[in-house]
Motif scaffolding. Structure first.
Motif, PDB file in Angstrom:
ATOM      1  N   ALA A 257       0.850  -1.196   0.000  1.00 17.51           N
ATOM      2  CA  ALA A 257       0.000   0.000   0.000  1.00 17.51           C
ATOM      3  C   ALA A 257       0.878   1.235   0.000  1.00 17.51           C
ATOM      4  CB  ALA A 257      -0.925   0.003   1.217  1.00 17.51           C
ATOM      5  N   ASP A 397      -9.208   6.651   0.034  1.00 23.31           N
ATOM      6  CA  ASP A 397      -8.670   5.761  -0.981  1.00 23.31           C
ATOM      7  C   ASP A 397      -8.844   6.360  -2.363  1.00 23.31           C
ATOM      8  OD1 ASP A 397     -11.484   5.388  -0.536  1.00 23.31           O
ATOM      9  OD2 ASP A 397     -11.398   3.754  -1.986  1.00 23.31           O
ATOM     10  N   PRO A 402      -6.709   0.241  -6.021  1.00 26.28           N
ATOM     11  CA  PRO A 402      -6.787  -0.332  -4.671  1.00 26.28           C
ATOM     12  C   PRO A 402      -5.416  -0.376  -4.007  1.00 26.28           C
ATOM     13  CG  PRO A 402      -8.072  -1.626  -6.225  1.00 26.28           C
ATOM     14  CD  PRO A 402      -7.296  -0.637  -7.050  1.00 26.28           C
ATOM     15  N   TYR A 405      -3.729   5.507  -1.238  1.00 24.24           N
ATOM     16  CA  TYR A 405      -4.491   6.391  -0.356  1.00 24.24           C
ATOM     17  C   TYR A 405      -3.884   7.788  -0.380  1.00 24.24           C
ATOM     18  CZ  TYR A 405      -5.917   1.782   1.232  1.00 24.24           C
ATOM     19  OH  TYR A 405      -6.379   0.484   1.268  1.00 24.24           O
ATOM     20  N   ALA A 428      -6.796   7.582   6.136  1.00 26.60           N
ATOM     21  CA  ALA A 428      -5.991   6.798   5.199  1.00 26.60           C
ATOM     22  C   ALA A 428      -5.419   5.560   5.863  1.00 26.60           C
ATOM     23  CB  ALA A 428      -4.871   7.668   4.627  1.00 26.60           C
ATOM     24  N   ALA A 431      -8.164   3.048   6.593  1.00 29.69           N
ATOM     25  CA  ALA A 431      -8.629   2.414   5.363  1.00 29.69           C
ATOM     26  C   ALA A 431      -7.649   1.360   4.877  1.00 29.69           C
ATOM     27  CB  ALA A 431      -8.856   3.471   4.285  1.00 29.69           C
ATOM     28  N   LEU A 432      -6.350   1.652   4.932  1.00 31.97           N
ATOM     29  CA  LEU A 432      -5.385   0.665   4.445  1.00 31.97           C
ATOM     30  C   LEU A 432      -5.326  -0.542   5.374  1.00 31.97           C
ATOM     31  CD1 LEU A 432      -2.261   0.440   5.839  1.00 31.97           C
ATOM     32  CD2 LEU A 432      -2.186   2.796   5.057  1.00 31.97           C
ATOM     33  N   GLY A 435      -8.425  -2.474   4.583  1.00 31.82           N
ATOM     34  CA  GLY A 435      -8.297  -3.079   3.263  1.00 31.82           C
ATOM     35  C   GLY A 435      -7.402  -4.300   3.270  1.00 31.82           C
TER      36      GLY A 435
END
Length: 452
Positions: A257, A397, A402, A405, A428, A431-432, A435
């Motif tokens: 990521a 994101d 995908p 971020y 961020a 979210a990562l 994810g």
């Protein structure tokens, strides 16, 4: 850098970059943070002149905002002082006491009695603002509708400029601005001891103390490219990873990521294929806020009763930051003058002349007391803010990529300034982490194999 495969690479070593790093590491991720400048901090950096800490323009932490909440969550405490609500305003060349308290409201000559009553009602309404029902439209539209007294309206605009650092009421969204004013009224502000580098230093210490964060400065990220995830039995030379990050010196690393904690235009320049993603939308809709800043180290103020001044009919601010924070030695003061830029193109020479004339009015003879100075003619306050031209909220994101971020003061949703940087960085990181957890779960359900 001791290896070339990371869970997360963060591009940018300013406030949002370090907050993202701290949260990602707290979630167990191996993080590499890369900063192009020789030092960390970005616009939260602090210079030292004659032993006095000078921020890049006047800075304040809004105590009721997202930044203090994020720092507390990360176990970081700040020292400093609240300068209080007393101050002065300049109108038509005269200096008046601001109605910052009940007593000063009644004694101030800035407003008529109907105006004082109207201002009291507005302030009370904003303090009780329901943040789930923020008004739509621009600040100008809201003020023209809700504040009938012209003098009260101009005074309120001056307060909004000071709280948001923006002189753009025609395009600023009313809701986020009123939310920011609510934070000021209910929580006040903090001037940070040692300057804002203190915040960066403590974030860096908290992040690296996990043992999961490496950081390098003076390294330029040239390109971020998405790469295909490879099957476990692949004989291809690349490792499994979502992104390849190439540096200007030829080095390359892989990461699952990436957090882009840099301005939207820089994101689009660095990310390969950005023109086909939401990054390009966010870049095109961005309306930066800028100002001219004159920071002074002074022996003393020639008029010590004048410590904080807002321009009511002109877009400027004067503040003695040393009245609330420990910023230097030998009794020297850190003083800032700000001229907020509006729609017109900035003029560095004219802006400096305007600020010096303001000092002549407020602190006659000030030049004789100056020990050092720092002039920033075109300081970017934020790279975007909540305005009427926004068609989409940035981040966290990038849907088309995908694992990519964004974070920064430009990636705020309802938040402004450093609160936007802090809130977007936390979004961020969360979210990562979410994810990657979902991807791990999918891998288990699919026999623990990566998708080609």
């Amino acid at each position: 850098m001791n290896h070339n495969k990371w869970d997360v690479v963060i591009v940018g070593g300013g406030l949002s970059g370090w907050i993202s790093a701290a949260y990602a590491a707290r979630g167990g991720k191996r993080v590499l943070l890369v900063e192009k400048a020789d030092t960390f901090g970005g616009r939260a950096a602090t210079n030292t002149r004659e032993g006095v800490a000078l921020n890049l323009g006047g800075h304040a932490v809004y105590l009721d905002g997202e930044l203090p909440a994020v720092l507390k969550d990360l176990g970081i405490a700040l020292e400093g002082g609240n300068p209080g609500s007393s101050g002065h305003g300049v109108l038509n060349g005269g200096v008046y006491t601001l109605p910052g308290s009940t007593m000063s409201l009644f004694t101030s000559r800035l407003l008529s009695w109907p105006g004082k009553i109207a201002l009291s009602r507005i302030i009370l309404g904003v303090k009780k603002l329901d943040e789930s029902r923020l008004p739509a439209g621009s600040l100008t539209e809201w003020a023209e509708r809700c504040i009938r007294e012209p003098q009260v309206r101009h005074l309120f605009y001056a307060l909004c400029r000071t709280a948001t650092y923006a002189h753009q009421q025609d395009i600023q969204l009313a809701g986020p601005v009123l939310r920011q004013i609510k934070h000021v009224l209910n929580g006040g502000v903090l001037y940070v001891d040692g300057g804002w580098r203190t915040i960066i230093d403590r974030l860096r210490k908290a992040a690296t103390a996990t043992g999961l964060v490496d950081a390098v400065s003076g390294k330029v990220v040239e390109q971020v490219s998405a790469v295909a995830r490879l099957a476990e039995d692949s004989t291809e030379p690349h490792e499994s990873g979502g992104f390849e990050i190439r540096l200007a010196d030829g080095e390359a690393v892989l990461a699952d990521a990436v957090v882009m904690a840099v301005p939207p235009a820089e994101c689009c320049r660095i990310v390969n294929g950005a023109e086909h993603t939401s990054l390009d939308v966010w870049r095109k809709q961005a309306r930066p806020v800028t100002s001219a800043c004159l920071d002074l180290v002074m022996r003393r103020l020639t008029r010590p009763n004048i410590q904080f001044v807002m321009g009511i009919d002109s877009p400027f601010l004067f503040t003695n930051q040393s009245r609330a924070a420990n910023l230097g030695r030998n009794g020297l003061l850190a003083v800032s003058v700000i001229k907020y830029h509006g729609a017109a193109a900035p003029d560095a020479a004219l802006d400096r002349t305007d600020m010096e004339r303001s000092l002549d009015l407020l602190q006659p003879g000030w030049r004789d007391e100056v020990v050092a100075r720092q002039y920033l003619p075109h300081m970017t306050v934020v790279y975007d803010h909540a305005h009427t031209g926004r068609v989409a909220l940035p981040g966290p994101d990038v849907p088309e990529m995908p694992g990519l971020y964004v974070a920064g003061d430009w990636a705020g949703h309802r938040e402004l300034l450093a609160d936007a940087a802090a809130a977007s960085a936390k979004r961020a990181a969360e979210a990562l982490l979410q994810g990657r957890a979902q991807e791990t779960l999918r891998g288990v359900l699919n026999g623990n194999r990566s998708a080609v």
